[in-house]
Design an enzyme around this catalytic site. Sequence first.
Site, PDB file in Angstrom:
ATOM      1  N   THR A 185       0.835  -1.203   0.000  1.00  9.91           N
ATOM      2  CA  THR A 185       0.000   0.000   0.000  1.00  9.91           C
ATOM      3  C   THR A 185       0.869   1.252   0.000  1.00  9.91           C
ATOM      4  O   THR A 185       0.573   2.233  -0.691  1.00  9.91           O
ATOM      5  CB  THR A 185      -0.941   0.012   1.208  1.00  9.91           C
ATOM      6  OG1 THR A 185      -1.634  -1.238   1.294  1.00  9.91           O
ATOM      7  CG2 THR A 185      -1.957   1.134   1.105  1.00  9.91           C
ATOM      8  N   ASP A 186       1.949   1.230   0.757  1.00  6.27           N
ATOM      9  CA  ASP A 186       2.890   2.352   0.744  1.00  6.27           C
ATOM     10  C   ASP A 186       3.502   2.541  -0.639  1.00  6.27           C
ATOM     11  O   ASP A 186       3.609   3.668  -1.143  1.00  6.27           O
ATOM     12  CB  ASP A 186       4.011   2.111   1.753  1.00  6.27           C
ATOM     13  CG  ASP A 186       3.655   2.552   3.163  1.00  6.27           C
ATOM     14  OD1 ASP A 186       2.695   3.317   3.323  1.00  6.27           O
ATOM     15  OD2 ASP A 186       4.348   2.124   4.106  1.00  6.27           O
TER      16      ASP A 186
END
Length: 413
Positions: A185-186
């Site tokens: 997600t980062d």
Amino acid sequence: MERPALPPGALAGLRVLDLSRVLAGPWCSQLLADLGADVVKVERPGSGDDTRAWGPPWLQRDDGSASAESAYFLSANRNKRSLTVDLSNPEGQRLVRELALGADVLLENFKVGGLAQYGLDYASLAPLNPRLIYCSITGFGQTGPYAERPGYDFLMQGMGGLMSITGRPDGEAGGGPLKVGVALTDVMTGLYAAVAVLAALQRRHVSGTGQHVDLALLDVQVAALANQASNFLVGGRVPQRMGNAHPSIVPYQDFPTADGHMIVTVGNDSQFASFCGVLGRADWARDERYATNPQRVRHRDALVAAIGEITRTRRTDDWIAAMEAANVPCGPINTLDRVFDNEQVRARGLRVELPHQEASAVPLVANPIRLSESPVAYRSAPPTLGQHCEEVLRDWLGLEPEAIAALRAQRVV
């Protein structure tokens, strides 16, 4: 020996002031830096980016001892210059404000409103530099009931639905939700941030003014559910964990072999017919239960079990060689040592090395973007903490050595 001069990148001349840390923001700024932007990474004196302490492993010096450079930090901070500034010091705030006046882009991932106390929020800087593109990355965004909450990748993989469709079903051995093996997600947020910054730059060419970019990890994770989100919105059924199987394509998963597992990704009926030929079951391609993908999905359990009984009779490499000869998409499940030893990975140059202050060379993963006219350039290794203080203050602000020495004496930098 001096390194040969590198051609200017696609973003040469772009100045990026990076106040972000950990992964999403630094991933964005590393991408911009790889493309030629001058990225100044502002860090806390003494400790720097949180990920500098996220080890082991640490970069090994030439004598075999461990340096203070963590592998995690090295993964996301190539081609940048490090400047340490104490933001709690009013003089440090003034210094960063002056840097922002000469910047094209500012990246930050402080909590919502966290930079306002320093006069470094968008509302404070935009009147001073109307051309500034100010990108804020937070867990939940600048608005909404969760805006004040902290957010981390693992949390977003859970809240954003990714873990509900990742892992084996509850009824199977090892069943239950799983996170992805990297902070995906980062990484995706960093990529979305880079796209947003480039879009804002293009808009600035037309309007002459910058804008505020608001990116949230949760928003990105929900957006990245892709076909699974669409399946739910269109079909009304909540997707479930299916291990390595695909909800809409069969066979498209891992299968057991005599010495491990292999992946088969059959994407159409023609490939399925070829796959059946390799298995010695050409009749399956004519069987009404399996002839088309919708039918294969309907009869998934029986077909997958039958395939597994055959694939477990031969070694992985033997199956892959036979299927590659028949143009059936397939491959092994490689460990990272095999990934970097793969002939295609080596041919594409996906491992690069750069000279580093702490070692003769640091190994890094190459940028996957290939541009014919303005290629990615590997200008410098991830910086040591505060490595470029004098250089940045001279280049961006024109400060003389005496002025820089005074800032050091006051512990501003």
